[in-house]
Write a protein that holds these residues in place. Sequence first.
Motif, PDB file in Angstrom:
ATOM      1  N   MET A  78      45.753  30.358  54.220  1.00 21.25           N
ATOM      2  CA  MET A  78      45.584  31.002  52.929  1.00 21.25           C
ATOM      3  C   MET A  78      45.405  32.498  53.168  1.00 21.25           C
ATOM      4  SD  MET A  78      42.655  30.341  50.058  1.00 21.25           S
ATOM      5  CE  MET A  78      42.354  28.795  50.803  1.00 21.25           C
ATOM      6  N   THR A  79      46.042  33.280  52.350  1.00 24.40           N
ATOM      7  CA  THR A  79      45.978  34.720  52.545  1.00 24.40           C
ATOM      8  C   THR A  79      44.753  35.304  51.856  1.00 24.40           C
ATOM      9  OG1 THR A  79      47.226  35.288  50.564  1.00 24.40           O
ATOM     10  CG2 THR A  79      48.505  34.797  52.559  1.00 24.40           C
ATOM     11  N   PHE A  80      44.341  36.421  52.373  1.00 22.50           N
ATOM     12  CA  PHE A  80      43.210  37.137  51.799  1.00 22.50           C
ATOM     13  C   PHE A  80      43.497  37.551  50.357  1.00 22.50           C
ATOM     14  CE2 PHE A  80      40.918  41.147  51.036  1.00 22.50           C
ATOM     15  CZ  PHE A  80      39.611  40.680  51.148  1.00 22.50           C
ATOM     16  N   LEU A  81      44.709  38.007  50.104  1.00 20.97           N
ATOM     17  CA  LEU A  81      45.092  38.457  48.761  1.00 20.97           C
ATOM     18  C   LEU A  81      45.035  37.308  47.756  1.00 20.97           C
ATOM     19  CD1 LEU A  81      45.963  40.845  47.081  1.00 20.97           C
ATOM     20  CD2 LEU A  81      48.327  40.364  47.714  1.00 20.97           C
ATOM     21  N   LEU A  82      45.524  36.130  48.131  1.00 20.03           N
ATOM     22  CA  LEU A  82      45.466  34.968  47.252  1.00 20.03           C
ATOM     23  C   LEU A  82      44.008  34.590  46.968  1.00 20.03           C
ATOM     24  CD1 LEU A  82      46.733  32.644  45.680  1.00 20.03           C
ATOM     25  CD2 LEU A  82      46.869  31.368  47.845  1.00 20.03           C
ATOM     26  N   SER A  83      43.177  34.613  47.999  1.00 18.14           N
ATOM     27  CA  SER A  83      41.757  34.298  47.829  1.00 18.14           C
ATOM     28  C   SER A  83      41.100  35.280  46.865  1.00 18.14           C
ATOM     29  CB  SER A  83      41.034  34.340  49.170  1.00 18.14           C
ATOM     30  OG  SER A  83      41.543  33.360  50.035  1.00 18.14           O
ATOM     31  N   THR A 134      43.765  23.536  49.192  1.00 15.63           N
ATOM     32  CA  THR A 134      43.638  23.598  47.741  1.00 15.63           C
ATOM     33  C   THR A 134      42.182  23.508  47.298  1.00 15.63           C
ATOM     34  OG1 THR A 134      45.798  22.557  47.534  1.00 15.63           O
ATOM     35  CG2 THR A 134      44.417  22.557  45.582  1.00 15.63           C
ATOM     36  N   LEU A 135      41.404  22.663  47.934  1.00 15.82           N
ATOM     37  CA  LEU A 135      39.993  22.534  47.566  1.00 15.82           C
ATOM     38  C   LEU A 135      39.225  23.819  47.845  1.00 15.82           C
ATOM     39  CD1 LEU A 135      39.102  18.866  48.553  1.00 15.82           C
ATOM     40  CD2 LEU A 135      39.559  19.809  46.288  1.00 15.82           C
ATOM     41  N   GLU A 136      39.624  24.541  48.879  1.00 13.07           N
ATOM     42  CA  GLU A 136      38.996  25.833  49.143  1.00 13.07           C
ATOM     43  C   GLU A 136      39.290  26.805  48.009  1.00 13.07           C
ATOM     44  OE1 GLU A 136      38.609  29.341  52.525  1.00 13.07           O
ATOM     45  OE2 GLU A 136      40.062  27.739  52.809  1.00 13.07           O
ATOM     46  N   LEU A 137      40.503  26.766  47.505  1.00 11.30           N
ATOM     47  CA  LEU A 137      40.861  27.619  46.365  1.00 11.30           C
ATOM     48  C   LEU A 137      40.034  27.247  45.133  1.00 11.30           C
ATOM     49  CD1 LEU A 137      44.751  27.914  46.607  1.00 11.30           C
ATOM     50  CD2 LEU A 137      43.043  29.710  46.993  1.00 11.30           C
ATOM     51  N   LEU A 138      39.813  25.951  44.935  1.00 12.10           N
ATOM     52  CA  LEU A 138      38.990  25.496  43.809  1.00 12.10           C
ATOM     53  C   LEU A 138      37.554  25.990  43.956  1.00 12.10           C
ATOM     54  CD1 LEU A 138      38.910  23.841  41.202  1.00 12.10           C
ATOM     55  CD2 LEU A 138      38.358  21.838  42.604  1.00 12.10           C
ATOM     56  N   TYR A 139      37.014  25.934  45.186  1.00  3.84           N
ATOM     57  CA  TYR A 139      35.669  26.444  45.428  1.00  3.84           C
ATOM     58  C   TYR A 139      35.609  27.953  45.184  1.00  3.84           C
ATOM     59  CZ  TYR A 139      31.308  27.776  47.524  1.00  3.84           C
ATOM     60  OH  TYR A 139      30.069  28.311  47.713  1.00  3.84           O
ATOM     61  N   LEU A 140      36.617  28.672  45.648  1.00  4.42           N
ATOM     62  CA  LEU A 140      36.642  30.122  45.420  1.00  4.42           C
ATOM     63  C   LEU A 140      36.729  30.430  43.929  1.00  4.42           C
ATOM     64  CD1 LEU A 140      39.024  31.309  48.285  1.00  4.42           C
ATOM     65  CD2 LEU A 140      36.545  31.659  48.129  1.00  4.42           C
ATOM     66  N   LEU A 141      37.534  29.675  43.203  1.00  2.00           N
ATOM     67  CA  LEU A 141      37.695  29.880  41.765  1.00  2.00           C
ATOM     68  C   LEU A 141      36.398  29.592  41.010  1.00  2.00           C
ATOM     69  CD1 LEU A 141      39.803  30.298  39.355  1.00  2.00           C
ATOM     70  CD2 LEU A 141      39.850  27.796  39.285  1.00  2.00           C
ATOM     71  N   LEU A 142      35.828  28.417  41.245  1.00  2.00           N
ATOM     72  CA  LEU A 142      34.664  27.983  40.465  1.00  2.00           C
ATOM     73  C   LEU A 142      33.327  28.416  41.066  1.00  2.00           C
ATOM     74  CD1 LEU A 142      35.810  24.364  39.533  1.00  2.00           C
ATOM     75  CD2 LEU A 142      35.884  26.431  38.123  1.00  2.00           C
ATOM     76  N   GLY A 143      33.163  28.231  42.359  1.00  2.00           N
ATOM     77  CA  GLY A 143      31.877  28.544  42.986  1.00  2.00           C
ATOM     78  C   GLY A 143      31.639  30.033  43.133  1.00  2.00           C
ATOM     79  N   VAL A 144      32.563  30.698  43.820  1.00  2.00           N
ATOM     80  CA  VAL A 144      32.397  32.126  44.079  1.00  2.00           C
ATOM     81  C   VAL A 144      32.695  32.945  42.823  1.00  2.00           C
ATOM     82  CG1 VAL A 144      33.183  34.075  45.474  1.00  2.00           C
ATOM     83  CG2 VAL A 144      32.954  31.818  46.527  1.00  2.00           C
ATOM     84  N   GLY A 145      33.839  32.680  42.188  1.00  2.00           N
ATOM     85  CA  GLY A 145      34.255  33.474  41.031  1.00  2.00           C
ATOM     86  C   GLY A 145      33.481  33.156  39.765  1.00  2.00           C
ATOM     87  N   TYR A 146      33.640  31.925  39.265  1.00  2.00           N
ATOM     88  CA  TYR A 146      33.049  31.568  37.977  1.00  2.00           C
ATOM     89  C   TYR A 146      31.519  31.596  38.011  1.00  2.00           C
ATOM     90  CZ  TYR A 146      32.266  29.298  33.534  1.00  2.00           C
ATOM     91  OH  TYR A 146      31.846  29.035  32.256  1.00  2.00           O
TER      92      TYR A 146
END
Length: 139
Positions: free
Chosen positions: A1-6, A78-90
Amino acid sequence: MTFLLSMLVVALGGAGGAASRWGLIVLMERRAAARERSGHGHLPTGLEMMPWATFLANLLACLLLGILVMRLGSVGGTLELLYLLLGVGYCGALSTVATAALDVVNLVRRGAPVLGLGYVLFTIGTGMAALWLGLVIGS
C-alpha cells in the motif's frame, strides 16, 4: 500500500469524522435552544454550561475505536485501509482534545473553573471506560 493512498483514506475518514462532530454540536445546540424557548428540559445550574456535544463526540469515538481495534487488530491490505479510514481518520476527527481544551478555557472564562476541571476528569474517565467497553464489545 502506498503512502499517498493511506493519506487519502485517512483524509476521507477525517472529513467524515469532523463533519459528524460539527453536525452533532449543531444538532445539540439547536435542541438546547428549542428546550430553552419552550421552557422545558432545563438542566440544573452548572450542567447547562457543560459542553455536552464535545463530550458525546469524544465518548462515541472512544467506543468505536475500541470496537475497531478488537475487530481489525493489526491487519494489512484492505482491512488496513478500513482501519485507516475509520480508526485513524473518522475516530481521530470525531474526537478532539483541542475542542475539549477550548471548552475548558470557556468554562474558566465564564467563572466555572471547578466545572472545567470536573469536565476534564469526567471526559478522560468516561472516554477510557468507553474504549474499554468497545474492546469488550469487539472481542
